[in-house]
Design a protein around this motif. Structure first.
Motif, PDB file in Angstrom:
ATOM      1  N   GLU B   8      13.453 146.915  -9.174  1.00 15.81           N
ATOM      2  CA  GLU B   8      12.161 146.554  -8.587  1.00 15.81           C
ATOM      3  C   GLU B   8      12.324 145.350  -7.666  1.00 15.81           C
ATOM      4  O   GLU B   8      13.253 144.552  -7.822  1.00 15.81           O
ATOM      5  CB  GLU B   8      11.171 146.200  -9.698  1.00 15.81           C
ATOM      6  CG  GLU B   8      10.854 147.349 -10.623  1.00 15.81           C
ATOM      7  CD  GLU B   8       9.938 146.922 -11.756  1.00 15.81           C
ATOM      8  OE1 GLU B   8       8.823 147.446 -11.824  1.00 15.81           O
ATOM      9  OE2 GLU B   8      10.345 146.077 -12.554  1.00 15.81           O
ATOM     10  N   GLU B   9      11.374 145.238  -6.756  1.00 15.56           N
ATOM     11  CA  GLU B   9      11.338 144.072  -5.879  1.00 15.56           C
ATOM     12  C   GLU B   9      10.977 142.853  -6.726  1.00 15.56           C
ATOM     13  O   GLU B   9      10.252 142.970  -7.701  1.00 15.56           O
ATOM     14  CB  GLU B   9      10.278 144.294  -4.808  1.00 15.56           C
ATOM     15  CG  GLU B   9      10.473 143.427  -3.592  1.00 15.56           C
ATOM     16  CD  GLU B   9       9.525 143.841  -2.461  1.00 15.56           C
ATOM     17  OE1 GLU B   9       9.011 142.949  -1.800  1.00 15.56           O
ATOM     18  OE2 GLU B   9       9.310 145.052  -2.283  1.00 15.56           O
ATOM     19  N   PHE B  10      11.475 141.726  -6.342  1.00 16.90           N
ATOM     20  CA  PHE B  10      11.353 140.564  -7.199  1.00 16.90           C
ATOM     21  C   PHE B  10      11.463 139.322  -6.333  1.00 16.90           C
ATOM     22  O   PHE B  10      12.255 139.303  -5.389  1.00 16.90           O
ATOM     23  CB  PHE B  10      12.540 140.595  -8.181  1.00 16.90           C
ATOM     24  CG  PHE B  10      12.221 140.139  -9.562  1.00 16.90           C
ATOM     25  CD1 PHE B  10      11.469 140.945 -10.405  1.00 16.90           C
ATOM     26  CD2 PHE B  10      12.686 138.921 -10.024  1.00 16.90           C
ATOM     27  CE1 PHE B  10      11.191 140.535 -11.699  1.00 16.90           C
ATOM     28  CE2 PHE B  10      12.406 138.504 -11.323  1.00 16.90           C
ATOM     29  CZ  PHE B  10      11.669 139.315 -12.157  1.00 16.90           C
ATOM     30  N   LEU B 131      21.806 141.902  -2.606  1.00 13.20           N
ATOM     31  CA  LEU B 131      20.856 142.088  -3.695  1.00 13.20           C
ATOM     32  C   LEU B 131      19.854 143.175  -3.316  1.00 13.20           C
ATOM     33  O   LEU B 131      19.179 143.087  -2.302  1.00 13.20           O
ATOM     34  CB  LEU B 131      20.120 140.769  -3.972  1.00 13.20           C
ATOM     35  CG  LEU B 131      19.110 140.782  -5.105  1.00 13.20           C
ATOM     36  CD1 LEU B 131      19.810 141.000  -6.454  1.00 13.20           C
ATOM     37  CD2 LEU B 131      18.332 139.471  -5.136  1.00 13.20           C
ATOM     38  N   HIS B 132      19.795 144.216  -4.145  1.00 13.66           N
ATOM     39  CA  HIS B 132      18.910 145.348  -3.860  1.00 13.66           C
ATOM     40  C   HIS B 132      17.586 145.204  -4.604  1.00 13.66           C
ATOM     41  O   HIS B 132      16.539 145.645  -4.129  1.00 13.66           O
ATOM     42  CB  HIS B 132      19.617 146.643  -4.276  1.00 13.66           C
ATOM     43  CG  HIS B 132      18.803 147.870  -4.112  1.00 13.66           C
ATOM     44  ND1 HIS B 132      18.595 148.467  -2.882  1.00 13.66           N
ATOM     45  CD2 HIS B 132      18.104 148.615  -5.005  1.00 13.66           C
ATOM     46  CE1 HIS B 132      17.819 149.538  -3.047  1.00 13.66           C
ATOM     47  NE2 HIS B 132      17.516 149.644  -4.318  1.00 13.66           N
ATOM     48  N   GLY B 133      17.609 144.611  -5.769  1.00 13.80           N
ATOM     49  CA  GLY B 133      16.416 144.438  -6.599  1.00 13.80           C
ATOM     50  C   GLY B 133      16.850 143.981  -7.976  1.00 13.80           C
ATOM     51  O   GLY B 133      18.026 143.664  -8.172  1.00 13.80           O
TER      52      GLY B 133
END
Lengths: 168, 168
Positions: B8-10, B131-133
């Motif tokens: 998830e986005e963070f 960093l993807h999520g």
């Protein structure tokens, strides 16, 4: 401000409940951990979500993490065997039996000291021998900010880049 | 299901940002921890909320927890001195430099194995060096339930009492 004023209502789980109940509560309510009560309703333990996650890993992978990579996703249903039939009691590890608990009249500082020392994602607040509520780490930081315990003015802007929201 | 599909986005924070930025993000977004990036935008660490909390405790109380009880709430503004002027870098402890990170194509089992081993409230998912999520423990449990990795049918109802919501 006292611990009982900061504490929030929180779902709890019984020690002899199926492990799945704890998994569901953690998943559905996005909880960092869950309070476990003994059969007589007393505080028994706090079970961090990061430790429940261990139980979807097959035992032979826990023993040899390098096997995780070769475990095909289609074989992953074997993971359920690790959790299947287990109770919450069986998810608890010895080190989790140090109770992350505070008294209703403890100060924020006392709660923070207990939380930091035990590296617990949440603290149970006890009042007259009963569970009154819980305090998560993010809740404690929010209250500390709100009541001026962390004084914005004391912070120097040291960094040059602003924190950014991650674009996925 | 792969790590990149679960992630998830963070929000993230830079290593040289004021510590207050990390505190605000953790507090406002109810996060169990926050991802710290180095000055060149690389993943540097994951900082659990329960460890940030330590920094509202005055150093002399960290050294002697029994002092927390005698510290009057009115004296608590001294606590801010512990955080005041600090950067995110100064909040990190040595043991937090073991990066709780997974690759984009790791399976749920691999992510769970890393999370459990490092006792981290969240895992950073990397894709092509970036960093993807992130994946929180509760997110991972929710996905494991949804995709049948934890098979409800395998759980026996062992307890006699139902888990109850806590009435504060």
């Amino acid at each position: 401000m006292k611990a009982e004023e900061i504490a929030e209502e929180f779902p709890v789980v019984d020690i002899d409940s199926p492990a799945l109940e704890a998994v569901r509560m953690l998943a559905e309510h996005h909880l960092p951990g869950i309070v476990v009560l003994s059969t007589d309703g007393q505080l028994y333990a706090v079970l961090p979500a990061s430790q429940v996650v261990r139980f979807i890993v097959p035992i032979y992978v826990q023993d040899d993490p390098s096997l995780a990579g070769v475990l095909a996703e289609s074989m992953a249903d074997r993971a359920a065997e690790t959790l299947g039939g287990k109770t919450v009691r069986e998810l608890l590890q010895q080190h989790q039996l140090t109770l992350p608990a505070a008294n209703a009249d403890d100060t924020i500082i006392e709660v923070a000291a207990i939380m930091g020392r035990l590296r617990s994602p949440l603290i149970a607040v006890m009042k007259e021998g009963k569970l009154h509520g819980v305090i998560t780490a993010s809740r404690l930081l929010a209250v500390a900010l709100k009541c001026g315990l962390i004084d914005n003015g004391r912070f120097r802007a040291v960094g040059t880049r602003r924190p950014t929201a991650l674009s996925a």
